[in-house]
Scaffold this motif. Structure first.
Motif, PDB file in Angstrom:
ATOM      1  N   LEU A   7       0.835  -1.195   0.000  1.00 59.82           N
ATOM      2  CA  LEU A   7       0.000   0.000   0.000  1.00 59.82           C
ATOM      3  C   LEU A   7       0.878   1.255   0.000  1.00 59.82           C
ATOM      4  O   LEU A   7       0.635   2.211  -0.743  1.00 59.82           O
ATOM      5  CB  LEU A   7      -0.922  -0.011   1.228  1.00 59.82           C
ATOM      6  CG  LEU A   7      -2.009   1.053   1.278  1.00 59.82           C
ATOM      7  CD1 LEU A   7      -3.007   0.864   0.143  1.00 59.82           C
ATOM      8  CD2 LEU A   7      -2.744   1.026   2.615  1.00 59.82           C
ATOM      9  N   ASN A   9       3.882   1.514  -1.162  1.00 64.80           N
ATOM     10  CA  ASN A   9       4.508   1.635  -2.485  1.00 64.80           C
ATOM     11  C   ASN A   9       3.539   2.224  -3.503  1.00 64.80           C
ATOM     12  O   ASN A   9       3.919   3.031  -4.351  1.00 64.80           O
ATOM     13  CB  ASN A   9       4.982   0.264  -2.980  1.00 64.80           C
ATOM     14  CG  ASN A   9       6.084  -0.298  -2.108  1.00 64.80           C
ATOM     15  OD1 ASN A   9       6.742   0.445  -1.363  1.00 64.80           O
ATOM     16  ND2 ASN A   9       6.289  -1.607  -2.170  1.00 64.80           N
ATOM     17  N   LEU A  10       2.275   1.817  -3.388  1.00 60.38           N
ATOM     18  CA  LEU A  10       1.246   2.319  -4.304  1.00 60.38           C
ATOM     19  C   LEU A  10       1.051   3.819  -4.084  1.00 60.38           C
ATOM     20  O   LEU A  10       1.006   4.603  -5.045  1.00 60.38           O
ATOM     21  CB  LEU A  10      -0.061   1.542  -4.074  1.00 60.38           C
ATOM     22  CG  LEU A  10      -1.243   1.871  -4.970  1.00 60.38           C
ATOM     23  CD1 LEU A  10      -0.861   1.741  -6.444  1.00 60.38           C
ATOM     24  CD2 LEU A  10      -2.419   0.940  -4.656  1.00 60.38           C
ATOM     25  N   ALA A  13       4.003   5.753  -5.561  1.00 61.07           N
ATOM     26  CA  ALA A  13       3.993   5.852  -7.024  1.00 61.07           C
ATOM     27  C   ALA A  13       2.907   6.827  -7.491  1.00 61.07           C
ATOM     28  O   ALA A  13       3.135   7.647  -8.385  1.00 61.07           O
ATOM     29  CB  ALA A  13       3.777   4.474  -7.647  1.00 61.07           C
ATOM     30  N   LEU A  14       1.735   6.759  -6.872  1.00 60.90           N
ATOM     31  CA  LEU A  14       0.640   7.657  -7.259  1.00 60.90           C
ATOM     32  C   LEU A  14       0.996   9.117  -6.965  1.00 60.90           C
ATOM     33  O   LEU A  14       0.612  10.025  -7.693  1.00 60.90           O
ATOM     34  CB  LEU A  14      -0.659   7.274  -6.533  1.00 60.90           C
ATOM     35  CG  LEU A  14      -1.309   5.956  -6.976  1.00 60.90           C
ATOM     36  CD1 LEU A  14      -2.423   5.551  -6.025  1.00 60.90           C
ATOM     37  CD2 LEU A  14      -1.871   6.081  -8.394  1.00 60.90           C
TER      38      LEU A  14
END
Lengths: 201, 201
Positions: A7, A9-10, A13-14
């Motif tokens: 989560l 990492n997501l 990136a976002l």
């Protein structure tokens, strides 16, 4: 639950997307994780598809399908092949195409001069521009860069570089945007509008 | 260039994210396509990683790593195991955890009653809630739902369902948010704040 690595990492990136702050990225990540229609995998797949299927046009620098290079705009015969519109990025080409205001060809510099961000002349697609002017017999270069200091510097640099070539060099007009009133315009816009006044026929 | 299918697909998928309109999705897609640091592939990979690595906690409905189920909050021994906070979604659990205001266990309904969106009682994790109340010896259920009509309906429904059980049922307070002034509060917030007044000790 506090910190699930996937989560985090997501979210990270976002957050790298333009205009997406940390809070928005967190909200988007949670929406993806909680989505029960497979949006997470759909989004991953279209990203991979776009990463594989979209490449830079070797000629104008715009984006094109990997099998169509030079791009469709570079090849379309009904466009004026002797006038070249120089822009910063493929996104700008799309905006100008949407406007319907230009019928020639494009050339994306992929940036603008910015000492602050370490972007020098060598980082822009200027050599390719000069090469195209010769090989394509370009007669006019329209510089379609923004109304900021870095764009001004880039335009000046291009004018200088192109001075030795027998091409007409112009820059798009600056002034009041459509629909705006004098009353609400800023000083700099007004000054440029007055400077760029055009004789009425 | 006008319509590259992979780009259109990317825009469509991004548009499905909460709060992302068509224009924003287009801007995000172009930024991804023009990014030269591999963001497109990075984002695809973290999405796949999250899709594989994150699952729903079989007990509370929150999100957890696929190898940690029930989730860490359900298992942590130092939390009060007899008080259950009922929320709509995992995101709400995260918000409440951040507040530090609750030390019991959680239960996510995964929605709220909404005839408009076709969400009925059977779509919520109510059976699982009743089962947990028995098996975990729950003494108090704190309903932490929002201050809107659908949340009110869901809270009323839960109170009714729980009436036959020997559990205390409460709902989180409503009133002025921290930092707000009477002058700028809306009528409904003020009415609920007055209704929810607490005796000062």
């Amino acid at each position: 639950m506090e910190h699930l690595a996937p989560l985090d990492n997501l979210v990270a990136a976002l957050s790298r997307l333009p205009g997406i702050g940390r809070r928005t990225a967190e909200r988007m990540a949670m929406a993806l994780v909680q989505d029960d229609k497979g949006l997470m995998r759909i989004l991953a797949n279209v990203l991979l598809e776009a990463d594989d299927g979209i490449v830079s046009c070797e000629r104008c620098g715009s984006i094109t399908l990997s099998g169509v290079n030079p791009c469709e705009l570079c090849l379309r015969p009904r466009r004026d092949a002797h006038i070249l519109c120089v822009v910063e990025s493929p996104a700008d080409i799309m905006k100008i195409e949407e406007s319907g205001g230009f019928q020639g060809r494009y050339h994306a510099l992929m940036g603008r001069l910015s000492p602050m961000h370490g972007t020098g002349a060598a980082d822009l697609r200027v050599d390719k521009l000069l090469e195209r002017i010769t090989s394509e017999g370009i007669e006019e270069v329209v510089i379609a860069l923004g109304a900021d200091v870095e764009s001004d510097a880039t335009a000046s640099y291009l004018r200088e570089v192109l001075a030795t070539r027998s091409v007409k060099v112009s820059r798009i007009g600056f002034g009041l945007p459509t629909g705006s009133a004098i009353e609400y315009s800023d000083a700099s816009t007004l000054a440029r509008a007055i400077q760029g006044r055009q004789e009425m026929s």
